[in-house]
Design a protein around this motif. Structure first.
Motif, PDB file in Angstrom:
ATOM      1  N   ASP A 153      34.479  26.698  69.789  1.00  0.00           N
ATOM      2  CA  ASP A 153      33.162  26.258  70.217  1.00  0.00           C
ATOM      3  C   ASP A 153      32.758  24.748  69.845  1.00  0.00           C
ATOM      4  O   ASP A 153      31.776  24.319  70.361  1.00  0.00           O
ATOM      5  CB  ASP A 153      32.125  27.197  69.561  1.00  0.00           C
ATOM      6  N   GLY A 154      33.368  24.433  69.093  1.00  0.00           N
ATOM      7  CA  GLY A 154      33.185  22.918  68.631  1.00  0.00           C
ATOM      8  C   GLY A 154      34.166  22.626  67.685  1.00  0.00           C
ATOM      9  O   GLY A 154      34.985  23.153  67.273  1.00  0.00           O
ATOM     10  N   VAL A 155      33.804  21.106  67.118  1.00  0.00           N
ATOM     11  CA  VAL A 155      34.390  20.702  65.890  1.00  0.00           C
ATOM     12  C   VAL A 155      33.565  19.869  64.951  1.00  0.00           C
ATOM     13  O   VAL A 155      32.314  19.847  65.270  1.00  0.00           O
ATOM     14  CB  VAL A 155      35.457  19.587  66.401  1.00  0.00           C
ATOM     15  N   VAL A 156      33.983  19.713  63.711  1.00  0.00           N
ATOM     16  CA  VAL A 156      33.358  19.032  62.691  1.00  0.00           C
ATOM     17  C   VAL A 156      33.833  17.437  62.994  1.00  0.00           C
ATOM     18  O   VAL A 156      34.901  17.472  63.272  1.00  0.00           O
ATOM     19  CB  VAL A 156      33.770  19.367  61.336  1.00  0.00           C
ATOM     20  N   CYS A 157      32.930  16.522  63.018  1.00  0.00           N
ATOM     21  CA  CYS A 157      33.371  15.160  63.203  1.00  0.00           C
ATOM     22  C   CYS A 157      32.427  14.443  62.616  1.00  0.00           C
ATOM     23  O   CYS A 157      31.193  14.525  62.125  1.00  0.00           O
ATOM     24  CB  CYS A 157      33.458  14.798  64.585  1.00  0.00           C
ATOM     25  N   SER A 158      32.863  13.153  62.308  1.00  0.00           N
ATOM     26  CA  SER A 158      31.995  12.178  61.912  1.00  0.00           C
ATOM     27  C   SER A 158      31.022  11.632  62.895  1.00  0.00           C
ATOM     28  O   SER A 158      30.927  11.899  64.073  1.00  0.00           O
ATOM     29  CB  SER A 158      32.833  10.883  61.205  1.00  0.00           C
ATOM     30  N   PRO A 159      29.928  11.394  62.388  1.00  0.00           N
ATOM     31  CA  PRO A 159      28.752  10.945  63.420  1.00  0.00           C
ATOM     32  C   PRO A 159      29.268   9.838  64.233  1.00  0.00           C
ATOM     33  O   PRO A 159      28.767   9.522  65.465  1.00  0.00           O
ATOM     34  CB  PRO A 159      27.637  10.364  62.414  1.00  0.00           C
ATOM     35  N   GLN A 160      30.188   8.843  63.804  1.00  0.00           N
ATOM     36  CA  GLN A 160      30.674   7.817  64.761  1.00  0.00           C
ATOM     37  C   GLN A 160      31.395   8.400  65.790  1.00  0.00           C
ATOM     38  O   GLN A 160      31.724   7.523  66.757  1.00  0.00           O
ATOM     39  CB  GLN A 160      31.300   6.821  63.779  1.00  0.00           C
ATOM     40  N   GLU A 161      32.074   9.615  65.785  1.00  0.00           N
ATOM     41  CA  GLU A 161      32.660  10.253  66.789  1.00  0.00           C
ATOM     42  C   GLU A 161      31.921  10.973  67.874  1.00  0.00           C
ATOM     43  O   GLU A 161      32.697  11.139  68.728  1.00  0.00           O
ATOM     44  CB  GLU A 161      33.748  11.027  66.251  1.00  0.00           C
ATOM     45  N   VAL A 162      30.647  11.111  67.570  1.00  0.00           N
ATOM     46  CA  VAL A 162      30.123  12.071  68.452  1.00  0.00           C
ATOM     47  C   VAL A 162      29.963  11.473  70.064  1.00  0.00           C
ATOM     48  O   VAL A 162      30.225  12.533  70.723  1.00  0.00           O
ATOM     49  CB  VAL A 162      28.581  12.274  67.630  1.00  0.00           C
TER      50      VAL A 162
END
Ligand code: C5P
Length: 232
Positions: A153-162
């Motif tokens: 359904d999604g991923v965890v990522c850093s705000p810079q990657e959003v």
């Protein structure tokens, strides 16, 4: 900020008493909760169920990574516990993620299934040492795409990657971002931080925030301040 709570508070506590001392001041309409490895290993499913029974959505952040059968069984167990979100390492591969998807789809209660790409603690050199001669951002995109194609359904990522991930993988692919710091608060060990409103404006769906709330003198006020800042 939309009415659905977008803030997930990281309950990085050592025991049930300190966890509940905070949780009993919170309301499910304002935030969701994240239980990670330390708290889960110390307090187990009983505490997770207690949090759910208090009406909170719980993100069980155990980052499963094992053979497909084992991860599927663990995801099924998490679903049976009634959690709202669960995660697996995308580097476990397509088959492992597909097995996890199938296990959750067969469960009565279906948590969101989220992938972990490259841990934000790993540098270019760290991933080179384990044999990945690639820019971390490129590997994040590769693993996020694989996660989406494997049915996550999604991923965890850093705000810079959003913004790149939303652009490349579609608006419906859920992005969960730690590394969020309200203006004026200490970054601590987080490297590349954004404020909550910047992270939401970039397209983040959920913000994982720990110490700026849990270590604040008045955690409830700190949470309310963040929500207010996001609504401006
Ligand atoms: O206290 P702080 O806001 O830094 O807490 C962030 C939470 O998000 C912690 O529970 C941490 O384990 C988690 N996390 C992270 N970076 C990742 C994945 C998870 O900080 N890449």
């Amino acid at each position: 900020m939309p009415s659905e709570p977008r803030i997930i508070i990281a309950l990085d506590f050592k025991d049930e008493a300190s966890t509940l001392a905070l949780v009993d001041q919170l309301e499910p309409s304002l935030c969701r909760l994240k239980v990670g490895k330390e708290l889960f290993v110390r307090c187990g499913p009983a505490l997770v169920k207690k949090l759910i029974n208090k009406g909170f959505d719980v993100f069980l952040d155990l980052k499963f990574h094992d053979i497909p059968n084992t991860v599927a069984a663990a995801c099924h167990a998490a679903a049976d516990m009634g959690v709202w979100m669960v995660n697996v390492h995308a580097s476990g591969g397509r088959k492992m993620m597909q097995f996890a998807r199938e296990a959750i789809d067969k469960s009565e209660h279906k948590p969101l299934l989220i992938g972990v790409t490259i841990l934000t603690s790993l540098s270019r050199q760290d991933i080179a040492e384990v044999g990945l001669d690639i820019e971390p951002a490129d590997q994040v995109l590769r693993l996020a795409r694989l996660a989406r194609d494997s049915g996550l359904d999604g991923v965890v990522c850093s705000p810079q990657e959003v913004s790149v991930l939303k652009q490349q993988l579609g608006q419906d692919f859920c992005l969960v971002t730690p590394g969020v710091r309200p203006s004026g608060s200490a970054a601590g060990d987080q490297q590349r931080v954004m404020t909550p409103s910047q992270a939401l404006q970039s397209g983040s769906d959920y913000l994982v925030i720990g110490r700026p709330i849990t270590a604040a003198p008045d955690p409830v006020q700190a949470l309310k301040n963040i929500i207010d800042e996001c609504q401006k």
